[in-house]
Scaffold this active site. Structure first.
Site, short mmCIF file in Angstrom:
data_model
loop_
_atom_site.label_atom_id
_atom_site.label_comp_id
_atom_site.label_asym_id
_atom_site.label_seq_id
_atom_site.Cartn_x
_atom_site.Cartn_y
_atom_site.Cartn_z
N LYS A 68 8.42 -34.88 35.21
CA LYS A 68 9.59 -35.77 35.14
C LYS A 68 10.76 -35.28 36.00
O LYS A 68 11.52 -36.08 36.54
CB LYS A 68 10.05 -35.93 33.69
CG LYS A 68 9.03 -36.69 32.88
CD LYS A 68 9.43 -36.89 31.45
CE LYS A 68 8.23 -37.51 30.73
NZ LYS A 68 8.53 -38.21 29.54
N ASN A 153 15.36 -22.63 24.08
CA ASN A 153 14.25 -22.74 25.03
C ASN A 153 13.65 -21.38 25.33
O ASN A 153 14.35 -20.37 25.30
CB ASN A 153 14.74 -23.39 26.34
CG ASN A 153 13.59 -23.78 27.24
OD1 ASN A 153 12.63 -24.39 26.77
ND2 ASN A 153 13.66 -23.43 28.51
#
Ligand code: NDP
Length: 268
Positions: A68, A153
């Site tokens: 993406k 993350n």
């Protein structure tokens, strides 16, 4: 009659339920010359595979994990849903230009609404900082619901990049002292079935949890959450249906009926 070609490109791609959903929308709207395929690509081949798809008459392409962010950079033009979040999941060719859109954020918000999950003044943890985390952050920050978002993350520098892209005081790094109302897993940890190592204290407020990954069975992240006392944890099938609805509209100018589709897909 020649088929009107659509596809989804990603790696891995086998698990994708997008063809079933788009073919269902097409038959619901009596588009009989409709085809929707899966394309397996690599980072090195992505540009070539996208241009081959469109030069062979492709009308619309969905982009999924892990492309993406790369596909965003390959677009000649972006609509506001893509430029606001720095990632694309829907491509369309207009004359010689590839135009990028992102319907993931809209699909996610639609699914929260369907499931009566309120965002008002919520403290939200997003796990992951890739393409889908970008679109979800953008949708949440634009929701006018006074949300606060933290990012957790694996690679800290990627979380920092996401935060500096949005430059919004409502968005910050994960802090282990905080507790959350909603936790959204945007990593593919459920895809491989690998052991999940996440800090347990993220669950201390019994948050609603949401795994973007979807499967006909309970996902690994859902199992992890339930095993640690969480009462509600959804998978991403509803979001997939709603983002597909928005992509279908971009390509065909028709908003398909999504009523009962989630339940039906789980029992096929
Ligand atoms: P990206 O590759 O763009 O981002 C993946 C993110 O997950 C990165 O932040 C990466 O961290 C992290 N990550 C990858 N592997 C691991 C791991 N083993 N352990 C911990 N963190 C990891 O992917 P997308 O954002 O496009 O997709 C992510 C997931 O969301 C996929 O499972 C996809 O199927 C699902 N999805 C579902 C949608 C739906 O409609 N339901 C829509 C969009 C996505 P790092 O920065 O360290 O590399």
């Amino acid at each position: 009659m020649a088929k009107i070609k659509f596809a989804v490109i990603g790696n891995p791609i086998e698990h994708s339920m997008s063809p079933e959903i788009h073919e269902y929308f097409a038959s619901q709207n009596k588009l009989s010359n409709f085809s929707y395929k899966k394309i397996l690509s690599t980072e090195a081949d992505l540009e070539n595979d996208i241009s081959k798809f469109f030069s062979c008459g492709g009308r619309g392409l969905n982009v999924t994990i892990p492309f993406k962010l790369s596909a965003y950079k390959l677009c000649n033009q972006l609509d506001s849903t893509a430029s606001r979040c720095g990632s694309v999941n829907t491509l369309v060719k207009d004359e010689n230009k590839i135009i990028g859109h992102n319907t993931d954020g809209l699909g996610f918000i639609d699914d929260l609404r369907t499931k009566n999950i309120s965002l008002v003044k919520s403290k939200i943890l997003i796990i992951g900082a890739g393409g889908s985390a970008m679109s979800i952050c953008s949708a949440l920050l634009n929701s006018n619901q006074e949300v606060n978002i933290s990012i957790l993350n694996r690679t800290i520098v990627n979380a920092e990049k996401l935060i500096s892209f949005f430059k919004d005081s409502k968005l910050e790094m994960y802090n282990k002292k905080d507790s959350y109302d909603l936790i959204i897993n945007t990593t593919p940890i459920s895809m491989s079935g690998e052991e999940i190592y996440l800090p347990m204290d993220i669950l201390k407020n019994n948050p609603t949890c949401y795994d973007l990954f979807y499967s006909k069975e309970t996902t690994s992240f859902q199992k992890w959450a339930y095993n640690h006392g969480v009462e509600k944890c959804f998978d991403g099938l509803g979001m997939l249906i709603h983002q597909a609805k928005h992509s279908f509209f971009i390509w065909n100018g028709i908003t398909p009926d999504t009523n009962l589709l989630e339940d039906n897909l789980r029992f096929i």
